[in-house]
Design an enzyme around this catalytic site. Structure first.
Site, PDB file in Angstrom:
ATOM      1  N   SER A 138     -36.897   2.359  86.106  1.00 42.39           N
ATOM      2  CA  SER A 138     -38.318   1.986  86.018  1.00 42.39           C
ATOM      3  C   SER A 138     -38.468   0.865  84.999  1.00 42.39           C
ATOM      4  O   SER A 138     -37.596   0.694  84.133  1.00 42.39           O
ATOM      5  CB  SER A 138     -39.124   3.200  85.543  1.00 42.39           C
ATOM      6  OG  SER A 138     -40.439   2.825  85.169  1.00 42.39           O
ATOM      7  N   TYR A 151     -40.969   9.926  78.910  1.00 41.90           N
ATOM      8  CA  TYR A 151     -40.658   9.364  80.236  1.00 41.90           C
ATOM      9  C   TYR A 151     -39.817   8.097  80.075  1.00 41.90           C
ATOM     10  O   TYR A 151     -38.807   7.914  80.766  1.00 41.90           O
ATOM     11  CB  TYR A 151     -41.946   9.076  81.024  1.00 41.90           C
ATOM     12  CG  TYR A 151     -41.654   8.467  82.379  1.00 41.90           C
ATOM     13  CD1 TYR A 151     -40.997   9.197  83.371  1.00 41.90           C
ATOM     14  CD2 TYR A 151     -42.003   7.144  82.669  1.00 41.90           C
ATOM     15  CE1 TYR A 151     -40.705   8.635  84.607  1.00 41.90           C
ATOM     16  CE2 TYR A 151     -41.713   6.572  83.899  1.00 41.90           C
ATOM     17  CZ  TYR A 151     -41.065   7.321  84.866  1.00 41.90           C
ATOM     18  OH  TYR A 151     -40.770   6.761  86.093  1.00 41.90           O
TER      19      TYR A 151
HETATM   20  P1  NDP Z   1     -43.210  10.778  94.187  1.00 38.10           P
HETATM   21  O1  NDP Z   1     -43.862  11.782  93.328  1.00 38.10           O
HETATM   22  O2  NDP Z   1     -43.924  10.288  95.405  1.00 38.10           O
HETATM   23  O3  NDP Z   1     -41.767  11.307  94.650  1.00 38.10           O
HETATM   24  C1  NDP Z   1     -40.933  12.017  93.787  1.00 38.10           C
HETATM   25  C2  NDP Z   1     -39.827  12.663  94.608  1.00 38.10           C
HETATM   26  O4  NDP Z   1     -38.899  13.293  93.723  1.00 38.10           O
HETATM   27  C3  NDP Z   1     -40.346  13.713  95.558  1.00 38.10           C
HETATM   28  O5  NDP Z   1     -39.682  13.582  96.788  1.00 38.10           O
HETATM   29  C4  NDP Z   1     -39.968  15.028  94.883  1.00 38.10           C
HETATM   30  O6  NDP Z   1     -39.669  15.970  95.892  1.00 38.10           O
HETATM   31  C5  NDP Z   1     -38.699  14.635  94.134  1.00 38.10           C
HETATM   32  N1  NDP Z   1     -38.465  15.461  92.954  1.00 38.10           N
HETATM   33  C6  NDP Z   1     -39.171  15.443  91.794  1.00 38.10           C
HETATM   34  N2  NDP Z   1     -38.676  16.352  90.942  1.00 38.10           N
HETATM   35  C7  NDP Z   1     -37.646  16.955  91.588  1.00 38.10           C
HETATM   36  C8  NDP Z   1     -36.752  17.999  91.234  1.00 38.10           C
HETATM   37  N3  NDP Z   1     -36.813  18.607  90.041  1.00 38.10           N
HETATM   38  N4  NDP Z   1     -35.814  18.376  92.126  1.00 38.10           N
HETATM   39  C9  NDP Z   1     -35.735  17.773  93.322  1.00 38.10           C
HETATM   40  N5  NDP Z   1     -36.536  16.785  93.718  1.00 38.10           N
HETATM   41  C10 NDP Z   1     -37.500  16.388  92.858  1.00 38.10           C
HETATM   42  O7  NDP Z   1     -42.857   9.535  93.232  1.00 38.10           O
HETATM   43  P2  NDP Z   1     -42.071   8.163  93.465  1.00 38.10           P
HETATM   44  O8  NDP Z   1     -41.619   8.009  94.847  1.00 38.10           O
HETATM   45  O9  NDP Z   1     -42.900   7.104  92.873  1.00 38.10           O
HETATM   46  O10 NDP Z   1     -40.845   8.413  92.480  1.00 38.10           O
HETATM   47  C11 NDP Z   1     -39.494   8.242  92.873  1.00 38.10           C
HETATM   48  C12 NDP Z   1     -38.722   7.687  91.688  1.00 38.10           C
HETATM   49  O11 NDP Z   1     -39.234   6.392  91.355  1.00 38.10           O
HETATM   50  C13 NDP Z   1     -38.829   8.532  90.410  1.00 38.10           C
HETATM   51  O12 NDP Z   1     -37.548   8.584  89.800  1.00 38.10           O
HETATM   52  C14 NDP Z   1     -39.803   7.730  89.550  1.00 38.10           C
HETATM   53  O13 NDP Z   1     -39.593   7.957  88.178  1.00 38.10           O
HETATM   54  C15 NDP Z   1     -39.428   6.315  89.949  1.00 38.10           C
HETATM   55  N6  NDP Z   1     -40.424   5.290  89.692  1.00 38.10           N
HETATM   56  C16 NDP Z   1     -41.699   5.372  90.211  1.00 38.10           C
HETATM   57  C17 NDP Z   1     -42.606   4.351  89.953  1.00 38.10           C
HETATM   58  C18 NDP Z   1     -44.015   4.425  90.412  1.00 38.10           C
HETATM   59  O14 NDP Z   1     -44.861   3.671  89.899  1.00 38.10           O
HETATM   60  N7  NDP Z   1     -44.347   5.237  91.415  1.00 38.10           N
HETATM   61  C19 NDP Z   1     -42.224   3.171  89.171  1.00 38.10           C
HETATM   62  C20 NDP Z   1     -40.885   3.211  88.669  1.00 38.10           C
HETATM   63  C21 NDP Z   1     -40.014   4.205  88.942  1.00 38.10           C
HETATM   64  P3  NDP Z   1     -40.048  17.522  95.878  1.00 38.10           P
HETATM   65  O15 NDP Z   1     -41.326  17.682  95.106  1.00 38.10           O
HETATM   66  O16 NDP Z   1     -40.154  17.886  97.327  1.00 38.10           O
HETATM   67  O17 NDP Z   1     -38.883  18.166  95.228  1.00 38.10           O
HETATM   68  C1  8X3 Z   2     -43.282   4.395  86.714  1.00 38.26           C
HETATM   69  C2  8X3 Z   2     -43.987   3.205  86.240  1.00 38.26           C
HETATM   70  O1  8X3 Z   2     -45.248   2.204  84.293  1.00 38.26           O
HETATM   71  O2  8X3 Z   2     -45.947   4.400  85.040  1.00 38.26           O
HETATM   72  O3  8X3 Z   2     -41.992   4.468  86.224  1.00 38.26           O
HETATM   73  O4  8X3 Z   2     -43.907   4.129  83.827  1.00 38.26           O
HETATM   74  S1  8X3 Z   2     -44.803   3.509  84.762  1.00 38.26           S
END
Ligand code: NDP
Ligand code: 8X3
Length: 250
Positions: A138, A151
């Site tokens: 991220s 985070y």
């Molecule tokens: P979502 O919340 O849409 O997706 C998160 C996914 O992770 C879900 O499929 C969830 O599945 C899974 N997950 C979370 N915790 C667990 C766990 N303990 N065990 C297994 N699966 C888990 O968020 P994003 O798609 O945005 O996030 C995906 C990645 O991208 C993350 O690592 C996030 O930190 C990163 N990210 C996101 C950004 C944003 O702005 N959205 C920016 C930068 C990075 P389920 O609940 O079914 O287990």
């Molecule tokens: C997700 C983006 O800016 O909320 O990693 O941390 S931010």
């Protein structure tokens, strides 16, 4: 022969979009997550295009990780691509007000979970002397912002793990790609704010955020690069974003 990818966090957001994009380029899928109903629904949709199997486990629980991955049938045991995507932020508060359960969820999920899954997959890739791991970091892993210390720490750990993996695994012909997105409109903020839809909506108001498929496109670019090319590190912002908390809104 078609490749096989294991994607963690495939039940929503970036992981789901990556699964859909991989299906378009004929990559067979091992989809992971905790929400069984979604895993089944997505398997049904994507099975029309490629072979799909699902694994239900919590990345924080190493026993569950090892059990799930070792239970894969023989035809799924050769994994070419691992997308370490599962993760979330929990809470947004000054360090002195941080909630222990939130800290545990972030460190255990975003850091230890990524390690547990990698540990289970790596022996196969090393044996094959080929593979590609994509770690979803991220902007929070590049720069710390107020109220996000833990985070950000978890994503700085992902950055360090990506670098370390590259140093240790290049000799085994395993590529490592680190992808650091800025603001992507997924369920991320809904989880961060414990289901508060109003608060989550505000995060993306007044500008055009990235969509999950923008990040999936970058992942496809990385995994389809020629054999002699490693896409090592990508930072991807929406056009309106210039820093972790610098977003130009209308
Ligand atoms: P979502 O919340 O849409 O997706 C998160 C996914 O992770 C879900 O499929 C969830 O599945 C899974 N997950 C979370 N915790 C667990 C766990 N303990 N065990 C297994 N699966 C888990 O968020 P994003 O798609 O945005 O996030 C995906 C990645 O991208 C993350 O690592 C996030 O930190 C990163 N990210 C996101 C950004 C944003 O702005 N959205 C920016 C930068 C990075 P389920 O609940 O079914 O287990
Ligand atoms: C997700 C983006 O800016 O909320 O990693 O941390 S931010």
């Amino acid at each position: 022969m078609s490749k096989t990818a294991l994607i963690t966090g495939a039940t929503s957001g970036i992981g789901l979009a990556t699964a859909q994009a991989f299906a378009e380029i004929n990559i067979n899928l091992i989809l992971c997550g905790r929400r069984q109903d979604r895993l089944e629904e997505i398997q049904k949709e994507l099975s029309k295009k490629v072979k799909v199997t699902t694994l239900n486990f919590d990345v924080r629980n190493n026993q569950e990780v090892v059990h799930a991955i070792s239970s894969l049938a023989e035809e799924w045991k050769t994994i070419d691509l691992l997308v370490n995507n599962a993760g979330n932020a929990h809470g947004l508060s000054p360090i002195q007000d941080g909630d222990l359960a939130d800290w545990d969820a972030m460190i255990d999920g975003n850091v230890k979970g990524l390690l547990y899954v990698s540990k289970a997959i790596l022996p196969g890739m090393i044996k094959q002397q080929s593979g590609h791991i994509v770690n979803i970091s991220s902007i929070a892993g590049k720069e710390t912002y107020a109220n996000g210390a833990v985070y950000c720490a978890s994503k700085k750990a992902v950055e360090a793990i990506s670098e370390g993996m590259r140093l240790d695994l290049t000799q085994h012909r395993i590529k490592i790609t680190n992808i650091a997105p800025g603001a992507v409109e997924t369920e991320f903020s809904l989880v961060r704010f414990q289901g508060d839809r109003e608060k989550a909506k505000k995060v993306y108001e007044g500008f055009q955020p990235l969509q999950a498929n923008d990040i999936a496109d970058a992942i496809v670019y990385a995994v389809t690069a020629p054999a002699h090319v490693t896409i090592a590190d990508l930072l991807i912002y929406p056009a309106a974003q210039a820093g972790p908390t610098t977003i130009y809104r209308k």
